[in-house]
Design a protein around this motif. Structure first.
Motif, PDB file in Angstrom:
ATOM      1  N   THR A  19      59.896  42.581  43.775  1.00  0.00           N
ATOM      2  CA  THR A  19      60.181  43.843  43.195  1.00  0.00           C
ATOM      3  C   THR A  19      60.745  43.575  41.404  1.00  0.00           C
ATOM      4  N   GLN A  20      61.073  42.269  41.448  1.00  0.00           N
ATOM      5  CA  GLN A  20      61.877  41.889  40.186  1.00  0.00           C
ATOM      6  C   GLN A  20      60.731  41.712  38.919  1.00  0.00           C
ATOM      7  N   PRO A  79      62.742  32.023  45.043  1.00  0.00           N
ATOM      8  CA  PRO A  79      62.361  30.915  46.059  1.00  0.00           C
ATOM      9  C   PRO A  79      62.872  29.560  46.045  1.00  0.00           C
ATOM     10  N   HIS A  80      62.969  28.809  46.901  1.00  0.00           N
ATOM     11  CA  HIS A  80      63.694  27.648  47.218  1.00  0.00           C
ATOM     12  C   HIS A  80      63.089  26.363  46.203  1.00  0.00           C
ATOM     13  N   ASP A  81      61.706  26.700  45.870  1.00  0.00           N
ATOM     14  CA  ASP A  81      61.159  25.767  44.996  1.00  0.00           C
ATOM     15  C   ASP A  81      60.770  26.429  43.906  1.00  0.00           C
ATOM     16  N   ALA A  82      61.482  27.395  43.232  1.00  0.00           N
ATOM     17  CA  ALA A  82      61.020  28.022  42.205  1.00  0.00           C
ATOM     18  C   ALA A  82      60.817  27.132  41.101  1.00  0.00           C
ATOM     19  N   GLY A  87      59.498  32.926  32.165  1.00  0.00           N
ATOM     20  CA  GLY A  87      58.790  33.987  32.628  1.00  0.00           C
ATOM     21  C   GLY A  87      58.834  34.358  33.960  1.00  0.00           C
ATOM     22  N   LYS A  88      59.424  33.108  34.853  1.00  0.00           N
ATOM     23  CA  LYS A  88      59.465  33.362  36.344  1.00  0.00           C
ATOM     24  C   LYS A  88      60.930  33.765  36.867  1.00  0.00           C
ATOM     25  N   GLU A  89      60.669  34.769  37.691  1.00  0.00           N
ATOM     26  CA  GLU A  89      62.153  35.279  38.134  1.00  0.00           C
ATOM     27  C   GLU A  89      62.626  34.477  39.595  1.00  0.00           C
ATOM     28  N   VAL A  90      63.791  34.727  39.655  1.00  0.00           N
ATOM     29  CA  VAL A  90      64.482  34.035  40.489  1.00  0.00           C
ATOM     30  C   VAL A  90      65.610  34.806  41.284  1.00  0.00           C
ATOM     31  N   LEU A  91      65.820  34.454  42.396  1.00  0.00           N
ATOM     32  CA  LEU A  91      67.173  35.140  42.936  1.00  0.00           C
ATOM     33  C   LEU A  91      67.960  34.192  43.389  1.00  0.00           C
ATOM     34  N   VAL A  92      69.511  34.234  42.677  1.00  0.00           N
ATOM     35  CA  VAL A  92      70.602  33.478  43.077  1.00  0.00           C
ATOM     36  C   VAL A  92      71.425  33.979  43.976  1.00  0.00           C
ATOM     37  N   LEU A  93      71.948  33.253  45.109  1.00  0.00           N
ATOM     38  CA  LEU A  93      72.469  34.210  46.148  1.00  0.00           C
ATOM     39  C   LEU A  93      73.955  33.244  46.038  1.00  0.00           C
ATOM     40  N   PHE A  94      74.872  33.978  46.029  1.00  0.00           N
ATOM     41  CA  PHE A  94      76.401  33.634  46.176  1.00  0.00           C
ATOM     42  C   PHE A  94      76.940  33.966  47.242  1.00  0.00           C
ATOM     43  N   ARG A  95      77.809  33.115  47.898  1.00  0.00           N
ATOM     44  CA  ARG A  95      78.632  33.437  48.993  1.00  0.00           C
ATOM     45  C   ARG A  95      80.099  33.563  48.724  1.00  0.00           C
ATOM     46  N   LEU A  96      80.758  34.759  48.804  1.00  0.00           N
ATOM     47  CA  LEU A  96      81.956  34.866  48.419  1.00  0.00           C
ATOM     48  C   LEU A  96      82.933  34.725  49.480  1.00  0.00           C
ATOM     49  N   PHE A  97      84.107  34.063  49.587  1.00  0.00           N
ATOM     50  CA  PHE A  97      85.077  33.789  50.411  1.00  0.00           C
ATOM     51  C   PHE A  97      84.453  33.437  51.832  1.00  0.00           C
ATOM     52  N   GLY A  98      83.271  32.902  51.866  1.00  0.00           N
ATOM     53  CA  GLY A  98      82.638  32.519  52.897  1.00  0.00           C
ATOM     54  C   GLY A  98      82.157  33.504  53.836  1.00  0.00           C
ATOM     55  N   ILE A 108      63.745  33.207  33.984  1.00  0.00           N
ATOM     56  CA  ILE A 108      63.716  32.000  33.116  1.00  0.00           C
ATOM     57  C   ILE A 108      63.186  32.437  31.536  1.00  0.00           C
ATOM     58  N   VAL A 109      64.186  32.375  30.608  1.00  0.00           N
ATOM     59  CA  VAL A 109      63.648  33.007  29.255  1.00  0.00           C
ATOM     60  C   VAL A 109      62.906  32.094  28.311  1.00  0.00           C
ATOM     61  N   TYR A 110      63.559  30.687  28.546  1.00  0.00           N
ATOM     62  CA  TYR A 110      62.753  29.520  27.830  1.00  0.00           C
ATOM     63  C   TYR A 110      63.169  28.354  28.473  1.00  0.00           C
ATOM     64  N   LEU A 111      62.134  27.416  28.214  1.00  0.00           N
ATOM     65  CA  LEU A 111      62.305  25.978  28.651  1.00  0.00           C
ATOM     66  C   LEU A 111      62.499  25.062  27.487  1.00  0.00           C
TER      67      LEU A 111
END
Length: 205
Positions: A19-20, A79-82, A87-98, A108-111
């Motif tokens: 959806t992103q 994706p794990h192997d993004a 132009g590629k979208e990526v999800l970043v997952l953060f775990r708070l306080f466990g 990604i904006v530029y390389l």
């Protein structure tokens, strides 16, 4: 982006990620990290020495391509192997306080892919608790030293992040510290695999 007590399923992550593709950036200064950081944001910079020579630089560049700069004990990438490509979208997952897993969307904006520099910048999408842009880069300097650096400009994108602003800033500092440590550990483990240490040649300048 709602938090969950368990890691979202592969199906849920894939649906969210898809959806992103049509989402705009969450901030107007797209690409500004390549120049002077814009006003109205927090500015952050951190770096660490990874070692010396071409093999260290090459290992560091591979580590970035593998997203190894994200601390594996409390962050994940989907994706794990993004691929590292503009132009590629990526999800970043953060775990708070466990406890809670938070999904944040970026693109990604530029390389940066040069003989002595490798890295990229990504910018936040609306489904992210922050607005801004961040650069991850490794650099082989003239003296043969190899450095990993993080640079970012950001500000909260949700009212509750503004409410917990001191905590949010502390969380960002923790990420930078852990990211530097993750890269140090990854590059060290990779370069130790090279048995012939004579291959660590510093480029003549």
């Amino acid at each position: 982006m709602n938090p969950s007590f368990t890691l979202p399923t592969e199906s849920a992550l894939n649906n969210h990620w898809k959806t992103q593709e049509s989402s705009p950036f969450a901030y107007p200064e797209v690409g500004a990290s390549a120049q002077e950081f814009p006003h109205g944001y927090d500015h952050d910079r951190a770096s660490t020495l990874l070692g010396f020579g071409d093999p260290v630089f090459e290992a560091a560049a591979r580590a970035l391509r593998q997203w190894a700069m994200f601390p594996p004990d409390w962050t994940q990438i989907y994706p794990h192997d993004a691929p590292i490509a503009a132009g590629k979208e990526v999800l970043v997952l953060f775990r708070l306080f466990g406890l809670w897993w938070w999904r944040n969307s970026s693109r990604i904006v530029y390389l940066i892919d040069e003989p002595a520099r490798f890295g990229f910048a990504y910018g936040t999408l609306p489904a992210h608790i922050e607005k801004g842009e961040e650069i991850f880069m490794v650099e082989l300097r003239d003296d043969g030293s190899v450095w990993y650096s993080i640079q970012a400009f950001s500000r909260p994108n949700r009212w509750y992040v503004w409410l917990g602003y001191p905590f949010a800033r502390a969380f960002q500092r923790k990420f930078r510290r852990d990211s530097l440590a993750a890269m140090e550990g990854k590059v060290k483990s990779e370069t130790l695999k090279v048995k012939d240490h004579s291959s660590f040649v510093i480029r003549p300048y």
